[in-house]
Design an enzyme around this catalytic site. Structure first.
Site, mmCIF file in Angstrom:
data_model
loop_
_atom_site.group_PDB
_atom_site.id
_atom_site.type_symbol
_atom_site.label_atom_id
_atom_site.label_comp_id
_atom_site.label_asym_id
_atom_site.label_seq_id
_atom_site.Cartn_x
_atom_site.Cartn_y
_atom_site.Cartn_z
ATOM 1 N N THR A 31 0.688 -1.189 -0.061
ATOM 2 C CA THR A 31 0.214 0.171 -0.102
ATOM 3 C C THR A 31 0.823 1.338 -0.040
ATOM 4 O O THR A 31 0.779 2.121 -0.807
ATOM 5 C CB THR A 31 -0.928 0.101 1.107
ATOM 6 O OG1 THR A 31 -1.301 -1.239 1.271
ATOM 7 C CG2 THR A 31 -2.145 1.043 0.895
ATOM 8 N N GLY A 84 1.398 2.028 5.907
ATOM 9 C CA GLY A 84 0.416 0.850 5.666
ATOM 10 C C GLY A 84 0.199 0.025 7.274
ATOM 11 O O GLY A 84 0.821 0.689 8.121
ATOM 12 N N ASP A 86 -0.865 -3.966 8.978
ATOM 13 C CA ASP A 86 -1.381 -5.369 8.727
ATOM 14 C C ASP A 86 -2.819 -5.226 9.546
ATOM 15 O O ASP A 86 -3.756 -6.257 9.143
ATOM 16 C CB ASP A 86 -0.574 -6.281 9.354
ATOM 17 C CG ASP A 86 0.857 -6.147 8.673
ATOM 18 O OD1 ASP A 86 0.905 -6.401 7.543
ATOM 19 O OD2 ASP A 86 1.720 -5.884 9.095
ATOM 20 N N LYS A 96 1.728 -4.071 12.792
ATOM 21 C CA LYS A 96 2.552 -3.892 11.847
ATOM 22 C C LYS A 96 3.919 -4.649 11.858
ATOM 23 O O LYS A 96 4.018 -5.063 12.844
ATOM 24 C CB LYS A 96 3.020 -2.100 11.785
ATOM 25 C CG LYS A 96 1.923 -1.264 11.354
ATOM 26 C CD LYS A 96 2.453 0.115 11.199
ATOM 27 C CE LYS A 96 3.431 0.409 10.241
ATOM 28 N NZ LYS A 96 3.579 -0.267 8.768
ATOM 29 N N GLY A 98 4.423 -6.877 8.973
ATOM 30 C CA GLY A 98 4.216 -7.852 7.983
ATOM 31 C C GLY A 98 5.473 -7.972 6.997
ATOM 32 O O GLY A 98 5.722 -9.133 6.550
ATOM 33 N N GLU A 105 9.712 1.645 10.731
ATOM 34 C CA GLU A 105 8.534 2.363 10.998
ATOM 35 C C GLU A 105 8.347 2.869 12.209
ATOM 36 O O GLU A 105 7.583 4.084 12.221
ATOM 37 C CB GLU A 105 7.424 1.323 10.389
ATOM 38 C CG GLU A 105 7.734 0.906 9.024
ATOM 39 C CD GLU A 105 6.759 -0.380 8.677
ATOM 40 O OE1 GLU A 105 6.451 -0.369 7.550
ATOM 41 O OE2 GLU A 105 6.345 -1.179 9.673
#
Ligand code: 5RP
Length: 232
Positions: A31, A84, A86, A96, A98, A105
């Site tokens: 994404t 993005g 998960d 997050k 994945g 991040e």
């Protein structure tokens, strides 16, 4: 709309929040890749942003498409991060990692005044935990760290396999050279307690629970993109 079109719809709506001259954290995943592609078109039209990527993967795509990049040490305070997830719950709690980029991040999101999540509606959950929770761990003492995670999980009444993430030719290695344990808890009723417990285990470098970090989530569905905020 197919799955890719939903990602593009969420990314497109996020672009409305990006202003000329912004210092921008740029997330990781399929994404976030769509967001980078749309951002690159704006940059090609003369839009100025300063990007800080959350992974080597995202950095490569940005370089390929001409999105200007800086390190977080160059720009330690960011205006906005778009990333993005998960999973997204109703309070904008996230899972997050994945894509394996959870450490960078989280560092980039924490350095940002605002974080906006982009996702399709398949990522929305009532309670976090359907997606296996990524836990980034130091290679040194892996077995002891895994044992500590298992004991914590048992104390919190969480069950399910905790497996080391594999790659093609061996264990998966993050950009920081760490391993990932994926914990299939199924349902995490007290994500706060789990986050605190994981952070207290020395071999855990970071975990994929992003609690109280996202300011908004743009969720794309067949009927369009809607924005959830922590208060909705
Ligand atoms: C990477 C992440 C991603 O944001 C998450 O995995 C979602 O990816 P995608 O947009 O491909 O579904 O946390 O570490």
């Amino acid at each position: 709309m197919d799955a890719r079109q939903l990602k593009i719809a969420a990314a497109q709506a996020a672009l409305d929040h990006v202003e000329d001259g912004m210092r921008l954290g740029i997330g990781t995943g399929s994404t976030a890749d769509e967001f980078v592609r749309l951002l690159a078109e704006k940059v090609a039209d003369g839009f100025a942003i300063q990007g800080v990527p959350t992974s080597e993967r995202t950095a490569r795509l940005c370089v390929e498409l001409g999105v200007p990049l800086f390190s977080l040490d160059d720009l330690p305070e960011l205006d906005l991060t778009i990333d993005g997830a998960d999973e997204v719950d109703g309070a904008l709690g996230l899972i997050k990692g994945g894509g394996g980029a959870l450490l960078r991040e989280k560092i980039v999101a924490a350095a940002s005044a605002r974080m906006i999540v982009i996702a399709d509606e398949s990522k929305l959950v009532d309670t976090l935990g359907r997606f296996p929770l990524p836990i980034e761990v130091a290679p040194f003492g892996l077995t002891a760290t895994r044992l500590a995670v298992e004991r914590l999980a048992a104390r919190l009444g969480l069950t399910g396999d905790i497996v080391q993430r594999p790659d093609k030719d061996g264990p998966y290695l993050t950009d920081g050279g760490h391993f990932i344990l994926d914990a299939s808890f199924g349902r995490i009723p007290d994500a706060e307690a789990l986050a605190i417990g994981l952070a207290a285990i020395p071999g855990v470098v970071e975990h994929g629970l992003f609690l109280n970090m996202a300011d908004a989530a743009i969720i794309a569905s067949q009927s369009g993109a809607r924005t959830l905020t922590a208060k909705t």
